[in-house]
Design an enzyme around this catalytic site. Sequence first.
Site, short mmCIF file in Angstrom:
data_model
loop_
_atom_site.label_atom_id
_atom_site.label_comp_id
_atom_site.label_asym_id
_atom_site.label_seq_id
_atom_site.Cartn_x
_atom_site.Cartn_y
_atom_site.Cartn_z
N CYS A 80 0.81 -1.23 0.00
CA CYS A 80 0.00 0.00 0.00
C CYS A 80 0.84 1.27 0.00
O CYS A 80 0.36 2.33 -0.39
CB CYS A 80 -0.95 0.00 1.19
SG CYS A 80 -2.13 -1.37 1.13
N HIS B 144 -3.44 7.45 1.75
CA HIS B 144 -3.82 6.10 1.36
C HIS B 144 -5.23 5.83 1.89
O HIS B 144 -5.53 6.15 3.05
CB HIS B 144 -2.82 5.09 1.92
CG HIS B 144 -3.25 3.68 1.75
ND1 HIS B 144 -3.70 3.19 0.54
CD2 HIS B 144 -3.31 2.63 2.62
CE1 HIS B 144 -4.03 1.91 0.68
NE2 HIS B 144 -3.80 1.55 1.93
N ASN C 6 -10.11 0.12 -0.58
CA ASN C 6 -8.64 0.17 -0.49
C ASN C 6 -8.05 -0.44 -1.77
O ASN C 6 -8.16 -1.64 -1.99
CB ASN C 6 -8.20 -0.62 0.75
CG ASN C 6 -6.69 -0.60 0.96
OD1 ASN C 6 -5.93 -0.25 0.05
ND2 ASN C 6 -6.25 -1.01 2.13
O1 UT7 Z 1 -3.93 -0.91 3.41
C1 UT7 Z 1 -3.08 -1.44 4.39
C2 UT7 Z 1 -3.50 -1.03 5.69
N1 UT7 Z 1 -4.69 -1.71 6.12
C3 UT7 Z 1 -5.42 -1.14 7.01
O2 UT7 Z 1 -5.13 -0.04 7.37
C4 UT7 Z 1 -6.58 -1.89 7.65
C5 UT7 Z 1 -6.59 -1.56 9.11
N2 UT7 Z 1 -7.66 -2.18 9.86
C6 UT7 Z 1 -8.96 -1.83 9.74
O3 UT7 Z 1 -9.31 -1.01 8.92
C7 UT7 Z 1 -9.95 -2.43 10.71
O4 UT7 Z 1 -9.26 -3.09 11.75
C8 UT7 Z 1 -10.95 -3.41 10.04
C9 UT7 Z 1 -11.90 -2.63 9.16
C10 UT7 Z 1 -10.20 -4.43 9.22
C11 UT7 Z 1 -11.78 -4.14 11.10
O5 UT7 Z 1 -12.46 -3.22 11.93
P1 UT7 Z 1 -12.46 -3.42 13.51
O6 UT7 Z 1 -13.28 -2.34 14.06
O7 UT7 Z 1 -11.01 -3.49 13.95
O8 UT7 Z 1 -13.21 -4.79 13.69
P2 UT7 Z 1 -12.69 -6.13 14.38
O9 UT7 Z 1 -11.66 -6.79 13.55
O10 UT7 Z 1 -12.40 -5.85 15.81
O11 UT7 Z 1 -14.01 -7.00 14.32
C12 UT7 Z 1 -15.19 -6.66 15.10
C13 UT7 Z 1 -16.27 -7.68 14.83
C14 UT7 Z 1 -15.82 -9.14 14.96
O12 UT7 Z 1 -16.88 -9.87 15.55
P3 UT7 Z 1 -16.83 -10.27 17.09
O13 UT7 Z 1 -15.58 -11.08 17.27
O14 UT7 Z 1 -16.79 -8.96 17.83
O15 UT7 Z 1 -18.10 -11.04 17.29
C15 UT7 Z 1 -15.65 -9.59 13.54
O16 UT7 Z 1 -15.82 -10.97 13.37
O17 UT7 Z 1 -16.75 -7.55 13.48
C16 UT7 Z 1 -16.74 -8.82 12.84
N3 UT7 Z 1 -16.48 -8.63 11.42
C17 UT7 Z 1 -17.45 -8.42 10.52
N4 UT7 Z 1 -18.81 -8.35 10.63
C18 UT7 Z 1 -19.51 -8.11 9.52
C19 UT7 Z 1 -15.29 -8.59 10.79
N5 UT7 Z 1 -15.47 -8.37 9.48
C20 UT7 Z 1 -16.80 -8.26 9.28
C21 UT7 Z 1 -17.60 -8.02 8.14
N6 UT7 Z 1 -18.94 -7.95 8.31
N7 UT7 Z 1 -17.07 -7.83 6.92
#
Ligand code: UT7
Length: 325
Positions: A117, A252, A282
Amino acid sequence: MSKTIRRSVLIGTGSALPPRAVSNAQLAETVDTSDEWIVERTGIRNRHIAAAGETTATLATQAARAALAAAGLEGKDIGLIVLATATPDQTFPASATIVQDAIGANGGIAFDVAAVCSGFLYAMGVADSMLRTGMAERALVIGSETFSRILDWEDRTTCVLFGDGAGAVVLEAREVAEDGPGVLATKLHADGAHNQLLFVDGGPSTTGTVGKLRMKGQEVFRHAVTNLASVLASTLKEAGYTPADVDWVVPHQANRRILDATARKLGLAPEKVIVTVDSHANTSAASVPLALDVAVRDGRIVPGQLIVLEAMGGGFTWGATVLRT
Ligand code: UT7
């Protein structure tokens, strides 16, 4: 006579998106997710997905042609092509050479840069250095990706986040006044200790397969805000400016919450941040030049402004560039 300095000046931008747009609701038909979750956690509403026959090199070529047209140039005027991508058409040759042949820039320098990225920032850094040392007079710097081809479409934690696309800029070496246009400062970093937080689980020398993207999102998020705020501040300082001097930040586009948190940390007004993550998702190395082209074409970015480009990605890698248009 006032002192002049050889700088890489931005003289054209272009971009390309596959025609097929996929909404969150469409994704929710095949993956256990919802429009509400994706919008709330990421700000993403839509992404473009390449069709069969659309590749990193074809998108890059389209973006390059648009940037050349904007600069009033032809392929033969370009002596250097640096293409940032993590999804090349083939393991080798470099996709940059495919673009070079397609636009008729044959005989110059052409190679790919792999910094995921942050790739466009790394490519800008390399191209700027080569232009300033006289290895070429005009460069095409391109970010192009087809991440849809390395996504695990059954993993909802990653597949909803990415899209395909390309962006390109033309840089020209010019003798300018010290307060004139051009790239003013670039800072690039990598920390390989975090390799396992964002990676692809395959490759020619390991599995012999292409592999799929894997990410520990929360940990990447935390590092992203810290690293981006830090590199933005240090690059601006190197250029002799503060966040208050900035006209536009072109970040980005990974997650709307990362953009907001980084701006807040630096005391940057949110309305100075170019946001396209809602419509492109992204697009890895393509996201910065894509967002830049959008803001140039809609008239927000105009000559004489102070612009900061920044990105963070797998490796980890991160970096920023300060330039005057
Ligand atoms: O380009 C390179 C750099 N990349 C990035 O910068 C990405 C950085 N990370 C992020 O943008 C975020 O961490 C994410 C968008 C990937 C995830 O967001 P989050 O607020 O950190 O969510 P999380 O991983 O803590 O997940 C929260 C909940 C989980 O469920 P439980 O365990 O709380 O029951 C996940 O299983 O959301 C669930 N979940 C989803 N639910 C519906 C994860 N993905 C999804 C989804 N739809 N697509």
